[in-house]
Design a protein around this motif. Structure first.
Motif, PDB file in Angstrom:
ATOM      1  N   ILE A   1       0.878  -1.444  -0.039  1.00  0.00           N
ATOM      2  CA  ILE A   1       0.099  -0.148  -0.123  1.00  0.00           C
ATOM      3  C   ILE A   1       0.847   1.266  -0.097  1.00  0.00           C
ATOM      4  O   ILE A   1       0.546   2.236  -0.502  1.00  0.00           O
ATOM      5  CB  ILE A   1      -1.027  -0.001   1.251  1.00  0.00           C
TER       6      ILE A   1
ATOM      7  N   THR B   1       1.429   2.412  -3.523  1.00  0.00           N
ATOM      8  CA  THR B   1       0.333   2.510  -4.624  1.00  0.00           C
ATOM      9  C   THR B   1       0.398   3.576  -5.775  1.00  0.00           C
ATOM     10  O   THR B   1       0.339   3.360  -6.903  1.00  0.00           O
ATOM     11  CB  THR B   1      -1.041   2.674  -3.751  1.00  0.00           C
TER      12      THR B   1
ATOM     13  N   ASP C   1       1.315  -6.783  -5.786  1.00  0.00           N
ATOM     14  CA  ASP C   1       0.287  -6.032  -4.996  1.00  0.00           C
ATOM     15  C   ASP C   1       0.148  -4.561  -5.198  1.00  0.00           C
ATOM     16  O   ASP C   1       0.809  -3.634  -4.659  1.00  0.00           O
ATOM     17  CB  ASP C   1       1.144  -6.314  -3.360  1.00  0.00           C
ATOM     18  N   TYR C   2      -0.852  -4.332  -5.785  1.00  0.00           N
ATOM     19  CA  TYR C   2      -1.314  -3.235  -6.334  1.00  0.00           C
ATOM     20  C   TYR C   2      -2.552  -2.843  -5.757  1.00  0.00           C
ATOM     21  O   TYR C   2      -3.732  -3.240  -6.067  1.00  0.00           O
ATOM     22  CB  TYR C   2      -1.538  -3.461  -7.827  1.00  0.00           C
ATOM     23  N   GLU C   3      -2.285  -1.718  -4.774  1.00  0.00           N
ATOM     24  CA  GLU C   3      -3.679  -1.621  -3.709  1.00  0.00           C
ATOM     25  C   GLU C   3      -4.360  -0.301  -4.175  1.00  0.00           C
ATOM     26  O   GLU C   3      -4.609   0.626  -3.283  1.00  0.00           O
ATOM     27  CB  GLU C   3      -3.214  -1.543  -2.284  1.00  0.00           C
ATOM     28  N   GLN C   4      -4.725  -0.054  -5.495  1.00  0.00           N
ATOM     29  CA  GLN C   4      -5.361   0.969  -5.852  1.00  0.00           C
ATOM     30  C   GLN C   4      -6.908   0.676  -5.767  1.00  0.00           C
ATOM     31  O   GLN C   4      -7.657   0.051  -6.477  1.00  0.00           O
ATOM     32  CB  GLN C   4      -5.045   1.488  -7.446  1.00  0.00           C
ATOM     33  N   SER C   5      -7.435   1.550  -4.675  1.00  0.00           N
ATOM     34  CA  SER C   5      -8.847   1.087  -4.258  1.00  0.00           C
ATOM     35  C   SER C   5      -9.964   1.586  -5.415  1.00  0.00           C
ATOM     36  O   SER C   5     -11.081   0.847  -5.298  1.00  0.00           O
ATOM     37  CB  SER C   5      -9.234   1.718  -2.897  1.00  0.00           C
TER      38      SER C   5
ATOM     39  N   ASP D   1      -2.330  -9.823  -5.277  1.00  0.00           N
ATOM     40  CA  ASP D   1      -3.121  -9.992  -3.862  1.00  0.00           C
ATOM     41  C   ASP D   1      -4.531  -9.060  -4.238  1.00  0.00           C
ATOM     42  O   ASP D   1      -4.667  -8.025  -4.870  1.00  0.00           O
ATOM     43  CB  ASP D   1      -2.287  -9.051  -3.294  1.00  0.00           C
TER      44      ASP D   1
ATOM     45  N   ALA E   1      -8.294  -8.060  -1.984  1.00  0.00           N
ATOM     46  CA  ALA E   1      -8.721  -7.944  -0.497  1.00  0.00           C
ATOM     47  C   ALA E   1      -9.187  -8.996   0.042  1.00  0.00           C
ATOM     48  O   ALA E   1      -9.336  -9.955  -0.781  1.00  0.00           O
ATOM     49  CB  ALA E   1      -9.862  -6.769  -0.914  1.00  0.00           C
TER      50      ALA E   1
ATOM     51  N   TRP F   1     -13.587  -4.336  -1.143  1.00  0.00           N
ATOM     52  CA  TRP F   1     -12.596  -3.230  -1.397  1.00  0.00           C
ATOM     53  C   TRP F   1     -11.757  -3.893  -2.502  1.00  0.00           C
ATOM     54  O   TRP F   1     -11.649  -4.976  -3.090  1.00  0.00           O
ATOM     55  CB  TRP F   1     -11.608  -3.355  -0.051  1.00  0.00           C
ATOM     56  N   LEU F   2     -10.792  -2.965  -3.283  1.00  0.00           N
ATOM     57  CA  LEU F   2     -10.313  -3.321  -4.516  1.00  0.00           C
ATOM     58  C   LEU F   2     -11.129  -3.824  -5.483  1.00  0.00           C
ATOM     59  O   LEU F   2     -10.816  -4.750  -6.141  1.00  0.00           O
ATOM     60  CB  LEU F   2      -9.033  -4.059  -4.180  1.00  0.00           C
TER      61      LEU F   2
END
Length: 352
Positions: free
Chosen positions: A116, A119, A151-155, A190, A192, A197-198
């Motif tokens: 995160i 991101t 692991d790309y956590e752009q919501s 990855d 959520a 989420w995501l």
């Protein structure tokens, strides 16, 4: 060096051990000793003291069959940056010596790109040159003999077109390998803990990359939520992936049980979790019957999630507990490996 007396093996097997599908993936994300930056080269004697439980649950067998070194900054990798903490875009602590420490004991190693904290750097790198980023990730995998985790956590509004180009470039160098024989071909993502989420990334990955008929990525990890869930809460989250969200627009399709793992904390805040020290009372044990028997709900044919991932070995944050002795995790993760009879090395994974 840890001794056999450190291992705690439960007197009874988990409730689901007699039936269902035992875990094939049983791994830990690893943050090094500096909260996931890996910005220094490790003294391997010190590294062994801090991490011996991963290669020895107390009886000479590893506690896990996978370690994911976390994290590589995607923009630093794209730019091939060399500075005090990186060499040619890669944290200096993620070197061949650390990789060999695990692989020499039959433990698969992957590198996680993102997290995160990075991101925005994912967004920048994907906007600039996602194909080159994929090529450099593939070259890194070749150099160290490892797999890669996304692991790309752009919501909201993730750059799925850019991520598709990254994956295409990686797969051009390392095609999908159902046998699992080539460690560099292992490419995962990855998502959520559940489907709420995501959402956009989850929808795209489930529809395009994680199907059993034409898989592009090997599997997904359903990440940990904001705090350790109860067993019922974890199962509810993971069921969302199995069922999908038909009411969303676009809909999130069901995900085959064989295409994702569930994740739990071993180190969280100031608390030493039973996941680390007391397998019989852990959420891992509490979810084991469900995890091994969870039925397909629209995708896949075989029951049971692919396995478990644990967040995170050594020092996942600048403050709080670590998994360094005396908090090493033979009695939790290690005892679970014994109870589940985790295969080491990791076998060819179920495909449907």
């Amino acid at each position: 060096m840890l001794t056999a007396a450190a291992a705690v093996v439960p007197s009874t097997a988990p409730a689901g051990a007699a039936t269902g599908t035992p875990p094939q993936v049983y791994g830990a994300w690893h943050c090094g000793n500096d909260a996931c930056t890996w910005a220094t080269v490790r003294d391997m004697t010190d590294f062994d003291h801090a991490n011996h439980w991963l290669i020895d649950r107390g009886d000479g067998r590893p506690s896990v069959n996978l370690v994911v070194l976390s994290f590589v900054n995607p923009l630093t990798l794209l730019n091939g940056t060399t500075n005090s903490g990186n060499a040619d875009g890669v944290p200096v602590g993620m070197n061949q010596g650390v990789v060999n420490y695990f692989t020499s004991h039959g433990i698969r190693v992957m590198l996680s790109i993102g997290g995160i904290t990075y991101t925005d750097d994912w967004n920048t790198a994907l906007a600039q040159n996602p194909t080159l980023l994929g090529q450099r990730a593939a070259a890194l995998a070749s150099r160290l003999g490892v797999g890669i985790e996304i692991d790309y956590e752009q919501s909201s509004g993730p750059n799925t077109a850019g991520l598709q180009a990254f994956i295409d470039a990686y797969r051009a160098a390392h095609p999908y390998d159902a046998s699992g024989a080539d460690p560099t071909a292992r490419l995962t993502i990855d998502v959520a803990a559940g489907d709420r989420w995501l959402i956009d990334l989850d929808q795209y990955a489930s529809a395009h990359w994680l199907t059993t008929s034409g898989p592009v990525l090997d599997y997904a990890n359903a990440m940990v939520p904001s705090k350790q869930p109860t067993a019922a809460g974890a199962e509810s989250n993971w069921q969302e992936h199995l069922t999908g969200k038909a009411n969303y627009s676009p809909a999130i399709p069901p995900l085959a049980p064989a295409k994702f793992t569930g994740s739990l904390y071993i180190a969280e805040g100031s608390q030493v979790r039973p996941e680390c020290t007391d397998f019989p009372s852990s959420v891992t044990n509490g979810t084991s019957a469900w995890t091994q028997s969870a039925a397909p709900a629209g995708a896949g044919t075989s029951p049971g999630l692919l396995g478990y991932m644990f967040w995170a070995a050594e020092r996942p944050a600048t403050r709080g507990v670590t998994t360094v002795p005396p908090n090493s995790c033979e009695g939790g993760v290690g005892a679970g490996a014994t109870s589940f009879n985790i295969p080491i090395p990791m076998p060819a994974l179920r495909q449907s």
